[in-house]
Design an enzyme around this catalytic site. Structure first.
Site, PDB file in Angstrom:
ATOM      1  N   SER A   1     -10.161  -0.301   7.059  1.00 49.76           N
ATOM      2  CA  SER A   1      -9.625  -0.076   5.611  1.00 49.76           C
ATOM      3  C   SER A   1      -8.934  -1.410   5.010  1.00 49.76           C
ATOM      4  O   SER A   1      -8.075  -1.489   3.964  1.00 49.76           O
ATOM      5  CB  SER A   1      -8.194   1.225   5.479  1.00 49.76           C
ATOM      6  OG  SER A   1      -9.471   1.787   4.968  1.00 49.76           O
TER       7      SER A   1
ATOM      8  N   SER B   1      -9.717   2.346   2.275  1.00 42.11           N
ATOM      9  CA  SER B   1      -8.569   2.792   1.926  1.00 42.11           C
ATOM     10  C   SER B   1      -7.813   2.040   1.612  1.00 42.11           C
ATOM     11  O   SER B   1      -7.013   2.002  -0.001  1.00 42.11           O
ATOM     12  CB  SER B   1      -8.350   3.769   2.834  1.00 42.11           C
ATOM     13  OG  SER B   1      -7.515   3.114   3.460  1.00 42.11           O
TER      14      SER B   1
ATOM     15  N   LYS C   1       0.527  -1.299  -0.246  1.00 40.81           N
ATOM     16  CA  LYS C   1       0.126   0.114  -0.153  1.00 40.81           C
ATOM     17  C   LYS C   1       0.543   1.508  -0.276  1.00 40.81           C
ATOM     18  O   LYS C   1       1.994   1.535   0.568  1.00 40.81           O
ATOM     19  CB  LYS C   1      -0.570   0.147   1.420  1.00 40.81           C
ATOM     20  CG  LYS C   1      -1.762   0.536   0.973  1.00 40.81           C
ATOM     21  CD  LYS C   1      -2.842   0.902   2.015  1.00 40.81           C
ATOM     22  CE  LYS C   1      -3.789   1.916   2.965  1.00 40.81           C
ATOM     23  NZ  LYS C   1      -4.838   2.207   4.092  1.00 40.81           N
TER      24      LYS C   1
HETATM   25  N1  GLN Z   1     -13.773   4.544   5.829  1.00 43.46           N
HETATM   26  C1  GLN Z   1     -12.541   5.126   7.239  1.00 43.46           C
HETATM   27  C2  GLN Z   1     -12.789   6.408   7.023  1.00 43.46           C
HETATM   28  O1  GLN Z   1     -12.350   6.889   6.208  1.00 43.46           O
HETATM   29  C3  GLN Z   1     -11.369   3.850   7.138  1.00 43.46           C
HETATM   30  C4  GLN Z   1     -11.134   4.563   7.492  1.00 43.46           C
HETATM   31  C5  GLN Z   1      -9.397   3.427   7.275  1.00 43.46           C
HETATM   32  O2  GLN Z   1      -9.351   2.158   7.553  1.00 43.46           O
HETATM   33  N2  GLN Z   1      -8.098   3.738   6.966  1.00 43.46           N
HETATM   34  O3  GLN Z   1     -11.721   6.600   8.021  1.00 43.46           O
END
Ligand code: GLN
Length: 483
Positions: free
Chosen positions: A175, A151, A76
């Site tokens: 995410s 994400s 990532k």
């Molecule tokens: N979807 C969540 C957010 O936008 C979690 C994102 C994540 O786990 N990095 O904060």
């Protein structure tokens, strides 16, 4: 070759049936052919990967046997990679070449794994659909008009499309698990403190945790063993021994006590619920028992998260000021103009929304009403989880409320977007390990089963997921066109 497990690939490498250079070349060709339709990989490090693979092959011939010697992967783009662009999905870091490796990157390197490139992601990991990336949305291999989740959507789509045997990700509120569910792969978010955050670009430091996307729990176990463990360079890293996760995969589940969270099942869409009930039947047939449990404060986890995470991000992202690294605006008039325009032009809409919310909840007049209140509820949620784990070994439920949704469907409605993580955020608030594994389809799109365990019970989660994958084959299904 791209459909073999990491274990099978290692044994083929050991027997000399394939070389790491051939394997690396094979995955690089798949990326070249398939990635234009997916946008999952945003930086390809092909020449370096081939050189590293050649070194891995020579080491193998010389008798060396590091645990992942010669196995390709994708990181990532939130992990700092020495000498390679580390963008975090943002215009702000589009020009940033990291000067060092994150601990996760360094450990996988010393385990012998070969980095093929860096995966697309939501900007600074803020998002649930990969649509906030500066590099454009990632497409879901199961239906390229739909999102892969976020994400870590690039990592998930890459593993689902068999562009690499495994990929790294991070999970602050879901995410890893949410994109794993939406793309039909296995995703593990370890206990907070289990894997070092050193060199992982911070979003919300008390929630961020690095983990793995793989095609099965058995593959994830091999990778987690390498990245887990104490790191002096991360003050929240915990010094407890790392078990051999692979060794306990085959432990029978007889007597395992599974808790069914009332809060996860209320209002669950009937087709989603049916998949979870079918999975529970399988667990019962493997010898597990199920009991109902309740965490009354859990429904508050989304609002609590959207106070705590923005608060921490507003502080973490203050370092991007146009001075030290990253994007700088053209011809600033003075220092204030430099700050304002560099940040105004470098950050996207969702990141700005979070920074604004975060500074608001932290400002003197509102701190008690929002941030302090959220921290108190966070403690209640954690205590309720711990009380549940006094009665049960694992909690089982859905990973997401719905399957992958069409690209563009929720971009103008942040609140609906935030509800994607309704089942995943609790584990982050409490720092618990959790895993998502494929368990069937709704509208021909993959859905995930979520397992949540007590702190440091990754071995138990992987064991329970592996046993499920011994008697089901959802995890072997590949989207059409990527077989
Ligand atoms: N979807 C969540 C957010 O936008 C979690 C994102 C994540 O786990 N990095 O904060």
């Amino acid at each position: 070759m791209h459909d073999l497990s990491i274990g099978d690939l290692l044994s083929r490498l050991a027997k000399g049936e394939v070389s790491s250079v051939e394997l690396t070349q094979h995955f690089l060709s798949r990326i070249e052919r398939l990635n234009p339709g997916l946008n999952a990989v945003i930086t390809l490090t092909g020449p370096q990967a081939l050189q590293d693979a050649a070194v891995a092959d020579r080491r193998r011939v010389a008798g060396e046997r590091t645990p992942l010697l010669g196995i390709p992967l994708i990181h990532k783009d939130i992990f700092c990679t020495d000498g390679v662009r580390t963008s975090c999905g943002s215009r702000m870091l589009d020009n940033f070449i990291a000067p060092y490796d994150a601990t996760v990157v360094a450990r996988l390197k010393s385990a012998g794994a070969i980095m093929l490139g860096k995966a697309n992601m939501d900007e600074f990991a803020m998002g649930s659909s990969n649509e906030t990336s500066f590099y454009g949305p990632v497409k879901n291999p199961w239906d390229t008009t739909r999102v892969p989740g976020g994400s870590s959507g690039g990592s998930a789509a890459a593993v689902a499309a068999r562009l690499a045997p495994f990929a790294t990700g991070t999970d602050t509120g879901g995410s890893i698990r949410q994109p794993a569910a939406l793309t039909g792969v296995t995703g593990v978010k370890p206990t907070y403190g289990r894997v070092s955050r050193y060199g992982l670009i911070a979003f919300a430091s008390s929630l961020d945790q690095a983990g793995v996307f793989a095609r099965s729990a058995a593959d994830a176990a091999l990778v987690l063993r390498e990245i887990a463990g104490f790191d002096v360079r991360d003050s929240t890293s915990v010094d407890v021994p790392v078990p051999d996760y692979s060794a306990s995969l085959s432990t029978p589940l007889k007597g395992l006590k599974i808790g069914l969270l009332k809060e996860f099942f209320t209002g669950l869409e009937p087709r989603n619920e049916m998949l979870i009930q079918d999975a529970l039947k399988i667990y019962r047939s493997l010898g597990a028992t199920t009991v109902d449990v309740s965490l009354p404060s859990l429904p508050l986890s989304v609002p609590v998260y959207y106070v705590v995470a923005p608060a921490e991000c507003s502080s973490n992202l203050s370092r991007f000021d146009g001075v030290r690294f990253g994007y700088r605006c053209e011809q600033p008039k003075d220092l204030m103009d430099l700050y304002k325009r560099s940040r105004g032009e470098g950050f996207g809409t969702e990141v700005k929304r979070r920074i604004m919310t975060g500074t608001y909840v932290l400002c003197a007049g509102y701190f008690d009403a929002y941030y302090l209140k959220a921290q108190k509820i966070r403690r209640l949620i954690t205590d309720e989880f711990l009380a549940a784990f006094a009665q049960v070994d694992l909690l089982v439920g859905p990973t997401t409320p719905t399957p992958a949704f069409p690209i563009g469907a929720k971009v103008d409605d942040p609140l609906t977007m935030y509800l994607n993580d309704i089942y995943t955020i609790g584990a982050n608030l409490a720092g618990l390990p959790a895993l998502s594994l494929p368990c069937g389809y709704v509208d021909q799109l993959p859905m995930g089963l979520q397992l949540v365990g007590p702190h440091f019970a990754e071995a138990r989660l992987l064991n329970a997921a592996h046993q499920f994958q011994q008697v089901t084959d959802w995890h072997r299904h590949v989207a059409h066109g990527y077989e």
